[in-house]
Scaffold this motif. Structure first.
Motif, PDB file in Angstrom:
ATOM      1  N   ILE A   1     -86.723 -22.575 -35.567  1.00 39.06           N
ATOM      2  CA  ILE A   1     -86.659 -21.129 -35.368  1.00 39.06           C
ATOM      3  C   ILE A   1     -85.998 -20.536 -36.614  1.00 39.06           C
ATOM      4  N   PHE A   2     -86.593 -19.505 -37.218  1.00 43.47           N
ATOM      5  CA  PHE A   2     -86.081 -19.008 -38.486  1.00 43.47           C
ATOM      6  C   PHE A   2     -86.110 -17.482 -38.545  1.00 43.47           C
ATOM      7  N   GLY A   3     -85.346 -16.929 -39.483  1.00 47.14           N
ATOM      8  CA  GLY A   3     -85.338 -15.480 -39.654  1.00 47.14           C
ATOM      9  C   GLY A   3     -84.487 -15.061 -40.836  1.00 47.14           C
ATOM     10  N   SER A   4     -84.716 -13.841 -41.314  1.00 51.84           N
ATOM     11  CA  SER A   4     -83.951 -13.296 -42.428  1.00 51.84           C
ATOM     12  C   SER A   4     -82.489 -13.090 -42.071  1.00 51.84           C
ATOM     13  N   GLU A   5     -82.230 -12.802 -40.816  1.00 51.65           N
ATOM     14  CA  GLU A   5     -80.860 -12.590 -40.364  1.00 51.65           C
ATOM     15  C   GLU A   5     -80.636 -13.379 -39.083  1.00 51.65           C
ATOM     16  N   ILE A   6     -79.380 -13.709 -38.828  1.00 53.69           N
ATOM     17  CA  ILE A   6     -79.039 -14.533 -37.667  1.00 53.69           C
ATOM     18  C   ILE A   6     -79.433 -13.847 -36.369  1.00 53.69           C
ATOM     19  N   LYS A   7     -79.343 -12.517 -36.344  1.00 56.19           N
ATOM     20  CA  LYS A   7     -79.678 -11.787 -35.113  1.00 56.19           C
ATOM     21  C   LYS A   7     -81.123 -12.007 -34.689  1.00 56.19           C
ATOM     22  N   ALA A   8     -81.997 -12.295 -35.635  1.00 50.85           N
ATOM     23  CA  ALA A   8     -83.392 -12.596 -35.285  1.00 50.85           C
ATOM     24  C   ALA A   8     -83.477 -13.902 -34.514  1.00 50.85           C
TER      25      ALA A   8
ATOM     26  N   LEU B   1     -67.163  -1.478 -38.271  1.00 53.60           N
ATOM     27  CA  LEU B   1     -67.864  -2.596 -37.642  1.00 53.60           C
ATOM     28  C   LEU B   1     -69.355  -2.669 -37.994  1.00 53.60           C
ATOM     29  N   ILE B   2     -69.889  -1.637 -38.640  1.00 52.63           N
ATOM     30  CA  ILE B   2     -71.327  -1.656 -38.930  1.00 52.63           C
ATOM     31  C   ILE B   2     -71.706  -2.765 -39.911  1.00 52.63           C
ATOM     32  N   PRO B   3     -70.985  -2.958 -41.024  1.00 50.65           N
ATOM     33  CA  PRO B   3     -71.342  -4.076 -41.907  1.00 50.65           C
ATOM     34  C   PRO B   3     -71.248  -5.441 -41.214  1.00 50.65           C
ATOM     35  N   MET B   4     -70.297  -5.596 -40.293  1.00 51.27           N
ATOM     36  CA  MET B   4     -70.219  -6.842 -39.532  1.00 51.27           C
ATOM     37  C   MET B   4     -71.502  -7.055 -38.739  1.00 51.27           C
ATOM     38  N   LYS B   5     -72.003  -5.994 -38.120  1.00 45.02           N
ATOM     39  CA  LYS B   5     -73.251  -6.107 -37.356  1.00 45.02           C
ATOM     40  C   LYS B   5     -74.433  -6.356 -38.288  1.00 45.02           C
ATOM     41  N   ALA B   6     -74.349  -5.823 -39.489  1.00 45.66           N
ATOM     42  CA  ALA B   6     -75.415  -6.048 -40.459  1.00 45.66           C
ATOM     43  C   ALA B   6     -75.445  -7.511 -40.903  1.00 45.66           C
ATOM     44  N   ARG B   7     -74.270  -8.116 -41.096  1.00 50.93           N
ATOM     45  CA  ARG B   7     -74.185  -9.492 -41.590  1.00 50.93           C
ATOM     46  C   ARG B   7     -74.141 -10.522 -40.474  1.00 50.93           C
ATOM     47  N   ASP B   8     -73.919 -10.070 -39.241  1.00 49.98           N
ATOM     48  CA  ASP B   8     -73.737 -10.969 -38.097  1.00 49.98           C
ATOM     49  C   ASP B   8     -72.486 -11.825 -38.251  1.00 49.98           C
ATOM     50  N   LEU B   9     -71.628 -11.435 -39.163  1.00 47.53           N
ATOM     51  CA  LEU B   9     -70.396 -12.168 -39.455  1.00 47.53           C
ATOM     52  C   LEU B   9     -69.324 -11.198 -39.927  1.00 47.53           C
ATOM     53  N   PRO B  10     -68.049 -11.519 -39.717  1.00 48.45           N
ATOM     54  CA  PRO B  10     -66.982 -10.672 -40.261  1.00 48.45           C
ATOM     55  C   PRO B  10     -67.036 -10.664 -41.785  1.00 48.45           C
ATOM     56  N   GLY B  11     -66.676  -9.499 -42.372  1.00 45.97           N
ATOM     57  CA  GLY B  11     -66.718  -9.365 -43.824  1.00 45.97           C
ATOM     58  C   GLY B  11     -65.410  -8.854 -44.388  1.00 45.97           C
TER      59      GLY B  11
ATOM     60  N   ASP C   1     -77.077  -7.356 -49.845  1.00 46.58           N
ATOM     61  CA  ASP C   1     -78.350  -7.414 -49.121  1.00 46.58           C
ATOM     62  C   ASP C   1     -78.237  -6.780 -47.746  1.00 46.58           C
ATOM     63  N   ARG C   2     -77.225  -7.188 -46.961  1.00 46.55           N
ATOM     64  CA  ARG C   2     -77.149  -6.678 -45.579  1.00 46.55           C
ATOM     65  C   ARG C   2     -76.775  -5.204 -45.538  1.00 46.55           C
ATOM     66  N   ALA C   3     -75.854  -4.774 -46.422  1.00 42.09           N
ATOM     67  CA  ALA C   3     -75.455  -3.373 -46.420  1.00 42.09           C
ATOM     68  C   ALA C   3     -76.615  -2.470 -46.809  1.00 42.09           C
ATOM     69  N   SER C   4     -77.438  -2.926 -47.744  1.00 46.85           N
ATOM     70  CA  SER C   4     -78.584  -2.115 -48.166  1.00 46.85           C
ATOM     71  C   SER C   4     -79.719  -2.179 -47.157  1.00 46.85           C
ATOM     72  N   MET C   5     -80.055  -3.388 -46.717  1.00 48.85           N
ATOM     73  CA  MET C   5     -81.192  -3.527 -45.815  1.00 48.85           C
ATOM     74  C   MET C   5     -80.915  -2.947 -44.434  1.00 48.85           C
ATOM     75  N   MET C   6     -79.646  -2.789 -44.073  1.00 47.99           N
ATOM     76  CA  MET C   6     -79.316  -2.129 -42.814  1.00 47.99           C
ATOM     77  C   MET C   6     -79.828  -0.692 -42.811  1.00 47.99           C
ATOM     78  N   THR C   7     -80.007  -0.136 -44.013  1.00 38.01           N
ATOM     79  CA  THR C   7     -80.507   1.237 -44.137  1.00 38.01           C
ATOM     80  C   THR C   7     -81.962   1.268 -44.622  1.00 38.01           C
ATOM     81  N   GLY C   8     -82.629   0.096 -44.646  1.00 39.06           N
ATOM     82  CA  GLY C   8     -84.006   0.050 -45.131  1.00 39.06           C
ATOM     83  C   GLY C   8     -84.092   0.363 -46.611  1.00 39.06           C
ATOM     84  N   PHE C   9     -83.191  -0.221 -47.401  1.00 37.03           N
ATOM     85  CA  PHE C   9     -83.054   0.110 -48.818  1.00 37.03           C
ATOM     86  C   PHE C   9     -82.984  -1.182 -49.616  1.00 37.03           C
ATOM     87  N   GLU C  10     -83.696  -1.266 -50.723  1.00 35.15           N
ATOM     88  CA  GLU C  10     -83.748  -2.489 -51.535  1.00 35.15           C
ATOM     89  C   GLU C  10     -82.869  -2.356 -52.771  1.00 35.15           C
TER      90      GLU C  10
END
Length: 607
Positions: free
Chosen positions: A159-166, A342-352, A472-481
């Motif tokens: 089972i694979f995904g770009s982020e752990i939440k997947a 807490l938003i970046p934590m949710k973006a990374r699925d890990l504490p930052g 990566d997570r902070a940008s992609m959380m907003t749909g931004f590259e």
């Protein structure tokens, strides 16, 4: 940029598992808000969320290729910066293309070279290829690990995904934490061990690696690594090579069918890239837009610290005017940083790392209003040895990761019995020794240069992955590259063997890079001393996280209560310890996130 997800099960037919696959891709919808795609057949289910950057009509995924000999499907996240040259080469080898996308080029590269396709790629990428005829899955990741890719083995499943939440959207993957995971969280913090995803049984494809899964076997191959050899170029040739590589890299990374901007801090790295990009824009009759970040009352509140020497904004203004950019400075109050902690934590699925991650997320959110892509100066300090850690003996001689000497007190707030069971200091030293064993030494190198090479290896392989995760997570959380030219593997390979005495020529950190930007920046900007990503100095921030920490301590149901010594933390919150305010802020930032993480994900802790 996009998000990928899926799974393989060699014992089941997955062709009717649309609902489950959509759950997985919906979990990472933020990575690809523009479109979705699914492919299910036999033992494979591959999904995709798309952020359109190149070839809006032709880059739809998952992408399939089928003929009399091949039956292959690809789901891919990233950009292949040399896709135009690869397309010409593949065309000359008989391949035909229907789109202008780099996705199709990657697919045909696999058809031509199989798993050796990664040896031909220059870019930032994470991909999954299901080869139906061979019944095997390939997972591949770029040289420096700019793009993420996680996986979990469950019996006959991958089972694979770009982020752990997947992965957690799949019913067979549960959020669990064992002793090793706890040691990572409280011993290494966000700078986790490469390949470890903290959660039990979840791994990450390592940078510069690919993996092959079949029903009978699992193989991991490292296709790229740093190699130590003597640097034979003189100073002038070295400067010329660095400048040439950066010019080529920036030019490649300006390719986009969507609006592109540049991050600008007024520091050497972002200023130099902005100047290179601004020149190319001007030659094409366009004006480059730039963005910086600042904080309310920063002029009055600023205090110099270990990583930050002076205010950015005066330098930002100077560079913007010099290059001729259309500049926007985004200013945030301390309260907004606290409220979004807490938003970046949710973006990374890990504490930052707290507020410097929060402000980055908020900055990208603002930039997304007017653009889809940005250039960033990230990673220059890792590959050019620019951090203060490189220039002080106590860090060069440390027997642990040098940054832990600044931030390494988190484990001390654990409950005594947990602290004794985990033995965090021993874990930290073990992980440092593991990294040392990988180090490619150069025979005959003098002691000073050997220490610098060792430090450089730690930052490129252990610290940089965290920085890239954060971006990566902070940008992609907003749909931004966000693109990172200093992570071009050709540049990193070249810099790896430049002696530190040459890197720091002119008696200043990154002196060789300052010379390489001589044609692009005024001298005072080129010789501005290193100042790290900015941080608010407003006392309101410390007050906000301290009050939040007290609320957690007053809540007997708070999940972190089972792990920490509440009396020790309360002693700190009451201002009775001798910890400096910056350390208190960092500690509370992290503990608040750990508590939120345990709660948000419903993590079961095994200890």
């Amino acid at each position: 940029m996009c998000g990928i997800a899926g799974w393989i099960d060699w014992t089941k037919d997955l062709s009717e598992e649309n609902r489950m696959l959509k759950q997985m891709t919906d979990a990472i919808r933020h990575r690809g808000p523009d479109a979705e795609g699914f492919w299910l057949d036999g033992h494979a289910a591959l999904g995709h969320r798309r952020l359109i950057v190149i070839d809006p009509d032709g880059g739809k995924q998952p992408m399939l290729y089928k003929d009399s000999e091949n039956d292959v499907v690809l789901t891919y996240n990233g950009e292949i910066y040399n896709y135009r040259e690869l397309k010409e080469e593949l065309t000359s080898l008989g391949h035909q293309f229907d789109t202008e996308s780099d996705t199709e080029v990657l697919l045909h590269a696999y058809l031509q070279w199989q798993e050796q396709c990664v040896d031909h790629l220059n870019g930032i990428f994470a991909f999954a290829i299901w080869d139906k005829n061979k019944e095997r899955l390939m997972l591949g990741r770029d040289h420096l690990g700019v793009k993420p890719l996680f996986y979990c083995k469950r019996g006959d499943q991958v089972i694979f995904g770009s982020e752990i939440k997947a992965l957690f959207a799949h019913p067979d993957v549960k959020p669990e934490l064992d002793e090793e995971g706890l040691s990572e969280v409280f011993g290494l913090g966000p700078m986790r061990t490469p390949g470890k995803a903290i959660f039990k049984d979840i791994e990450e494809v390592r940078a510069g690696h690919y993996m092959i899964f079949s029903k009978e076997d699992q193989q991991t191959k490292q296709y790229w690594k740093l190699e130590s050899k003597e640097h034979t170029d003189d100073v002038d040739k070295t400067v010329e090579t660095i400048q040439s590589l950066l010019e080529d890299t920036v030019s490649r990374q300006l390719i986009s069918d969507k609006p592109l901007v540049s991050m600008l801090s007024g520091g050497l790295d972002s200023s130099g890239l902005t100047a290179m990009a601004g020149k190319e824009y001007k030659e094409n009759g366009k004006t480059l837009s730039t963005y910086s970040i600042d904080f309310v009352n920063n002029d009055a509140d600023f205090k110099e610290d270990f990583l930050r020497r002076d205010l950015d904004e005066p330098w930002v203004k100077k560079v913007s005017e010099y290059v001729g950019t259309d500049h926007t400075s985004v200013v945030f109050p301390a309260e907004k940083l606290v409220n979004n902690l807490l938003i970046p934590m949710k973006a990374r699925d890990l504490p930052g790392v707290g507020e410097i991650e929060t402000s980055l997320y908020l900055l990208f959110k603002e930039m997304k209003k007017n653009a889809t892509v940005a250039l960033s100066g990230e990673s220059a300090d890792e590959v050019f040895s620019g951090y203060p850690w490189f220039h002080q003996e106590k860090f060069l001689d440390a027997d642990v990761f040098p940054w832990l000497l600044n931030i390494g007190g988190i484990g001390k707030v654990l409950k005594k019995e947990i602290r004794e069971k985990l033995d965090i200091p021993a874990y930290q030293k073990k992980k440092y020794q593991d990294a040392l064993e990988e180090l490619p030494v150069l025979e005959g190198e003098d002691e000073t240069e050997a220490k610098q090479r060792r430090m450089s290896y730690m930052f490129i392989t252990r610290f940089l992955p965290f920085m890239l995760d954060r971006k990566d997570r902070a940008s992609m959380m907003t749909g931004f590259e966000v693109r990172v030219p200093f992570c071009d593997y050709r540049l990193v390979e070249y810099l790896w063997n430049i002696p530190s005495s040459m890197k720091n020529i002119d008696d200043i950190e990154k002196g060789i890079l300052r010379r390489a930007f001589a044609d692009y920046l005024p001298e005072d900007v080129r010789y501005r001393r290193k100042s790290a990503y900015p941080s608010t100095k407003d006392d309101a921030y410390l007050k906000g996280v301290t009050e939040w920490m007290r609320r957690i301590l007053d809540d007997p149901e708070a999940p972190i209560q089972s792990l920490i010594d509440a009396e020790v933390v309360r002693y700190i919150a009451d201002g009775k310890s001798d910890m400096p305010d910056t350390s208190v802020r960092g500690l509370f930032d992290y503990l608040i996130q750990v508590n939120g993480w345990l709660e948000e994900y419903g993590i079961k802790v095994h200890i």
